[in-house]
Scaffold this active site. Structure first.
Site: not given
Ligand code: KIV
Length: 271
Positions: A43, A82, A181
């Site tokens: 996202d 995501d 993270e």
């Molecule tokens: O949205 C994203 O790019 C992420 C990654 C950084 C793990 O959640």
């Protein structure tokens, strides 16, 4: 051979997992050809490609469209979508429907969910229904307003213990992998040691089973990047050079030249 969630699970402790974000077909094709294991349609799309200043405005439709583009261009990597802010966790039926769209309409093979105590049961349910879940703990950017910024997580004994506990709960609920993270490297190492599923770190040190970065940070497209990201190229500088050379040649009249034009003799003297 297309990578499966089972392949990713089996890489834990054996082979380092390479994962990056991708939001469009050309980037996905390039990354796939380099042998990346996982392409995440993060996202972060909101910041990198849609011009928002956070991930919160990204919609399910945005993610479905971009995931479909990535999936169409990917032969081997595992494509993970995501789940956007509030597309899960409010209502189970709605969460399942939204996650299902990522597989049914977009061609993803799994979803990632920014996790917390409220996503343990959802992870179990989605997994039982055949929707593999990658959990995500530590800094979860969808919580930015709650956290007061994109700050390091797990820096006290209590918060570190809570992350370890949630990691175990999501593994027990069926998650096939876990993103960690912006947490201390020694905490990430302990979580990795405690789990059988692979951990994939971003700002979590070298001891996770794999690493993930945002593609714009990797190639040098971002105008800002987090302290834990490394720029491996300078695509932005190359684009600036190419675009300004194009504009210069148009302005001075040297583009298009004869090699970029064609002339039909019969069309001379039309009036
Ligand atoms: O949205 C994203 O790019 C992420 C990654 C950084 C793990 O959640």
């Amino acid at each position: 051979m297309p990578t499966t969630v089972k392949d990713i699970r089996n890489m834990a402790g054996e082979t380092r997992i390479t994962m990056m974000t991708a939001y469009d077909a050309p980037t996905a094709a390039i990354a796939d050809a380099q042998g990346l294991d996982i392409l995440l349609v993060g996202d972060s799309l909101g910041n990198t490609s849609l011009g928002y200043d956070s991930t919160l405005p990204v919609t399910v439709d945005d993610t479905v469209r971009h995931t479909a583009a990535v999936a169409r261009a990917t032969e081997n990597a595992l494509v993970v979508a995501d789940m956007p802010f509030l597309s899960f966790g409010v209502d189970d039926a709605e969460s399942i429907k939204n996650a299902g769209r990522m597989l049914k309409e977009a061609g993803a093979k799994a979803v990632k969910i920014e996790s917390g105590p409220h996503t343990v049961e959802l992870t179990r349910k989605l997994t039982q229904l055949g929707i593999p879940v990658m959990a995500h703990l530590g800094l979860t950017p969808q919580q930015v307003n709650q956290l007061g910024g994109y700050t390091r997580q797990g820096t006290t004994r209590d918060s570190a213990a809570a992350i370890l506990d949630l990691a175990k709960q999501h593994e027990a609920a069926g998650a096939f992998s876990l993103v960690l993270e912006h947490i201390p490297a020694n905490l990430a190492a302990q979580v990795t040691e405690a789990l059988e599923i692979p951990t994939i770190g971003i700002g979590a040190g070298p001891d996770t089973d794999g690493q993930v970065l945002v593609v714009d940070d990797i190639v040098g497209m971002s105008d800002w990047q987090p302290p834990f990201a490394k720029q491996f190229g300078n695509v932005r500088a190359e684009m600036e050079k190419a675009i300004s050379a194009y504009a210069d040649e148009v302005r001075e009249g040297s583009f298009p030249g004869p090699e970029h034009s064609h002339v039909e003799k019969d069309l001379d003297n039309l009036y």
